[in-house]
Design a protein around this motif. Structure first.
Motif, PDB file in Angstrom:
ATOM      1  N   GLY A 151      -0.491  39.851  13.811  1.00  0.00           N
ATOM      2  CA  GLY A 151      -0.131  40.200  12.831  1.00  0.00           C
ATOM      3  C   GLY A 151      -0.610  40.300  10.957  1.00  0.00           C
ATOM      4  O   GLY A 151      -1.955  40.460  11.350  1.00  0.00           O
ATOM      5  N   VAL A 195       5.252  47.037   8.350  1.00  0.00           N
ATOM      6  CA  VAL A 195       5.026  46.251   8.761  1.00  0.00           C
ATOM      7  C   VAL A 195       5.682  45.146   7.431  1.00  0.00           C
ATOM      8  O   VAL A 195       6.650  44.235   7.582  1.00  0.00           O
ATOM      9  CB  VAL A 195       4.409  46.050   8.834  1.00  0.00           C
ATOM     10  N   ASP A 206      -0.459  49.862   6.442  1.00  0.00           N
ATOM     11  CA  ASP A 206       0.356  48.651   7.788  1.00  0.00           C
ATOM     12  C   ASP A 206       0.366  49.236   8.861  1.00  0.00           C
ATOM     13  O   ASP A 206      -0.313  48.568  10.147  1.00  0.00           O
ATOM     14  CB  ASP A 206       0.850  47.935   7.723  1.00  0.00           C
ATOM     15  N   ARG A 226      -0.419  46.297  11.618  1.00  0.00           N
ATOM     16  CA  ARG A 226      -1.326  45.015  11.646  1.00  0.00           C
ATOM     17  C   ARG A 226      -0.429  44.010  12.225  1.00  0.00           C
ATOM     18  O   ARG A 226      -0.325  43.059  12.044  1.00  0.00           O
ATOM     19  CB  ARG A 226      -0.313  45.421   9.515  1.00  0.00           C
ATOM     20  N   ARG A 227       1.047  44.515  13.269  1.00  0.00           N
ATOM     21  CA  ARG A 227       2.016  44.014  13.401  1.00  0.00           C
ATOM     22  C   ARG A 227       1.905  43.991  14.957  1.00  0.00           C
ATOM     23  O   ARG A 227       2.710  45.107  15.167  1.00  0.00           O
ATOM     24  CB  ARG A 227       3.135  43.496  13.452  1.00  0.00           C
ATOM     25  N   ALA A 229       3.736  42.124  18.149  1.00  0.00           N
ATOM     26  CA  ALA A 229       4.543  41.040  18.469  1.00  0.00           C
ATOM     27  C   ALA A 229       4.752  39.315  19.768  1.00  0.00           C
ATOM     28  O   ALA A 229       3.972  39.088  19.768  1.00  0.00           O
ATOM     29  CB  ALA A 229       5.579  41.028  18.644  1.00  0.00           C
TER      30      ALA A 229
END
Lengths: 332, 332, 332, 332
Positions: A151, A195, A206, A226-227, A229
């Motif tokens: 994240g 993101v 990101d 950047r993410r 899940a």
């Protein structure tokens, strides 16, 4: 026994403190931090002394320092520690400014300075590198790095981070240069804020895809988000003339559950502390070995500058929408 | 071109009809079934003729028959087809009665009779067998077979099935004998009705574990369950002096979904029609090859009897709570 | 802070010493061993004192002892430590004699004695157990444990080991009882000396398959071999009414090499020190927690006796060629 | 029943002939090829007639044609078949010239023309698409396609192929546009001749990395190599806001061999005939369904033109070293 000091008692400093106190090859005697309380707490927990940086650098009994302070202090601390005759292990990146990093490189000369590209010491990437260097896939042709964080950090951090290429992808630039034996000839970057729009409003991206091309035509692609899940996604693959080498993610455990809904396995380890704890230990041990036995630094300052040069080129490429050459003056 | 006939137009008969009409090596000219409508429907769909069994066996133009009728007719039909000079591929098991199967074996002599142990022709098990025979794990020591159906058949079927060992585990007995080069010296069976108490009330078990020990000490374990919520579970592994060979399940597809909940892959193929469709095709082709070129049967009637002897021994072992020897008279 | 002592400075004692000194919850003050030099060396390395067992047990400042001496001393040391008021963590097995173990159980009463079945604390098996207890596969029906060592111990060790069932499979007996909530009703064992004839000449087997059946019909199969050329093979799977749970081996790394020869992945971790280092740490932490907080022992002495009762039954079953009942008097 | 004809009796034509004769929904009545002998041989093998293209197009009984001739004839044959009122399934690419393809698109109007992007019908990619469209990973952000051939075609073929982007990566362009719901805003290509210098001398590349960026910021990377020593490498992954979807390679079998040298699994299926045989069958069935039921084409001519526009942009990008915009006039 080598006496060492830790500069920086924040999150990553505390991680390093574990390695610096676990092994038998050194004694961690001092901890410094601009936040004196943080220094004191950590020092107490590990049986060391909280001291100021000046005092540490002036102490002839201390042979090496680990710099884990904020990025904007790296260059200055490397220069001062080198001037004080200490061996240095400094967290990445060397600097946010390529010019300043180049000047640090010039000033440091042959001093023993190592940059903390911890992923090289991950057992999986180390095994991939060993197999590649042993020729198991022949000549390398195409390299692909996937490197997603679980994240995004706070936007406040993003603002001072130097941007995704200098802050996050710098690890992957080093990985690519390490695996392919040196920096590429040119770099093209694409990126978006997918993101979090706030990241875009802060002037950063990101989600990014970068292509590196070496002078002899070899190609690397790096993808960063950047993410993710599902956790920290850290994969590398090399296509060579005779085959493919892949280092896959490390799962939380080996349990599989098969039901009418499918076959469920565990996620990748959540983030860098989980995935790279062992890498930090091996990194420190490799530094210690080099310092005590006088061998070459496992990751050189020059290599730290090269990764930064790639980040600089990627940043410019994204801003200008063109491919950027990596010129010799960018590498020092 | 070889003319062939199909005896039995039920579910498994229709599966075989696909193989018998798909390849180029034979012509399926006739279909028989005690249900004349079923025979007529299938015959029409594939461009063959519905005929009685007597007429088929009396027709000198027909060189081979595939017996896919109910188990209680197998022995009789094998004997009649052999007497009529036909090559025979008969579905497993040879019989529910070992005595009758032994008598069939005696009567058939050297006639070309093959028993339909389709799993030997599954590409995965065939590759495992080839690697084992090539010595990739050295001498085999321990064999483990896991073989679970997705769900139990109706209890009415259970009642006439001959019990789990003759109806279901017979495939695994053949697999074990095939892989380890002949029948074991003794067999011990354990079993319970865990899936459905009605199966227990019908005098059968739905969950069983069998241990086979060969004269030279090699050991095989077989596990069967009538229910696997995740689909058809068909795995084999051989531990040898130099390593391990495993044949894993075949998944529905190669898609993986990684989310915060874990990493989900597809289930195994649902049941035998999905998993073994290719095996049925290869089985028929192997039979045809043997018939047209005069080679040995790929699965002999004697091997069919050996698997039945194992089932008989397991059935007795479970009933009596003791280990049962496989004596020469049980193998014909 | 709890003061603890280590009895036994051999291989497994040194492993435990790592856990006993790594965490923050206790202080390892003394080490004993019949080989005083070994005790002294280890004590020195970890900053403890080498002392005799009598002195340790007589020291009121020491609250707990870890027994890692040879098996023939376990019962006696447990009894003496309990009598001295110490909490005890004792390596498996409790004893080679079930009678003596039962007597120890009777004498220990409610004293805090834990048996070191380290595998329960392996993160993979712990995750499997948690998922099973959470009902992810419904009611458990069939359990299968595969547990092979990379290579056999010296035959001299075999001779005093109590045999494969008491020495090696005891871990799997505990695993089965732990997962299925208590000991089975009966056990049948088969075994051979396939790895090394000298093991057979020593009166033991090196390859074994055991079937356990619970009173309600649930079935477990355990397979053990003293040799797995590819490393330590430690797998568990539970078939339940609603699915399958599997804990797979842990590989040395995640690298895969794809060439014309196939896709090669890393082997399982080589042996128990590599695979279970983390489990030993968690085991010790769990013991400490229970001792300091007065909670129930994570693995009870009674459970240690139950595993031994299974080993006793398996040993008898193999010797007599019959199924052995686990009677209440065998469980204490 | 729909009567259909096959134009082109070469390798891919013969593959399609299998699908066209296997199903029940049509009758393949005619085969044409510039090599009359090839047409005759194939026609005879499948019970059809060898006829000239003119005769086929003039025959009102024939409702649909499959165009599997060389690429340079596609546009002309599509136009003529449409003019003759036939439904058309044409192999990729529509044309090597984007201009000519656009003109074909204009001329074809609403006629039922499908382009043969077979990979959409591969069960693995279809399952990935279904899971993605069902929202299992939320909004798609980054797409990565790996698509390597086992080995390069002859350089003579390379010379007339239109280049890697039009000949090979066109499949991946379609895959990306299909998954992300339409063509990207811009494309950047990098490429080298690493596999065979002769390919470079012929003016083409054999190793390429392309980045596609959509108007809303989504990013796709495609990697192609003309050589993968381990077989056909066909993988797709989508990173979305809520997870990751991956379609992995299909292995030759599920056997794993564990020895002291590692754990060896089977390679991916060797090439497109092995991997996509099922996809060709489903593709033809989908075309037949659309034709007989009057539904929309499963892959439209417009989509075929879009993939070609991407290839055109990539070709220009590589030649000029800049990013190329996909403008509306390139899409028709």
């Amino acid at each position: 026994m080598l006496q060492v000091a830790l500069l920086g008692a924040g999150r990553i400093g505390r991680v390093h403190a574990l390695s610096m106190t676990a092994g038998a090859g050194c004694r961690l005697v001092a901890v410094a931090d601009r936040d004196e309380g943080a220094a004191r707490d950590l020092a107490q927990a590990i049986g060391a002394e909280a001291r100021g940086i000046d005092a540490i650098l002036a102490d002839p009994a201390i042979g090496a320092v680990l710099i884990a302070t904020s990025t904007d202090t790296h260059s200055d601390l490397i220069r001062r520690a080198v001037a004080a005759g200490k061996a240095v292990l400094c967290e990445k990146p060397v600097d946010l400014s390529l010019d300043r990093a180049l000047e640090t490189l010039r000033l440091a000369g042959d001093a023993p300075v190592m940059i903390g590209f911890n992923r090289r010491f991950d057992p999986n990437f180390a095994a991939l590198k060993a197999a590649f260097d042993a020729g198991h896939v022949g000549r390398g042709e195409m390299l692909a790095i996937t490197s997603h964080d679980p994240g995004p950090p706070p936007v406040d951090y993003i603002r001072v981070s130097g941007g995704l290429f200098r802050d996050m992808m710098i690890h992957d630039f080093d990985m690519a240069c390490w695996l392919f034996g040196g920096p590429p000839a040119r770099i093209t970057a694409h990126g978006s804020a997918l993101v979090d729009p706030a990241i875009g409003q802060a002037g950063d991206v990101d989600s990014a895809a970068v292509t590196m091309v070496w002078a002899d035509g070899r190609i690397a692609t790096i993808r960063n988000s950047r993410r993710a899940a599902y956790g920290y996604d850290q994969r590398v693959e090399i296509l060579g003339a005779e085959g493919l080498l892949q280092a896959e993610n490390v799962a939380e455990n080996t349990v599989r559950l098969s039901t009418a809904a499918g076959v469920v396995a565990a996620k990748p380890l959540h983030f860098f502390l989980e995935r790279y704890m062992r890498a930090y230990q091996v990194e420190w041990a490799a530094f210690l070995d080099a310092v005590t036995q006088g061998g070459p630094m496992p990751v050189t300052l020059r290599e730290g500058v090269a990764a930064l040069a790639c980040a600089e080129a990627a940043t410019r490429s994204l801003a200008q929408g063109v491919t950027i050459e990596i010129t010799p003056d960018m590498l020092g």
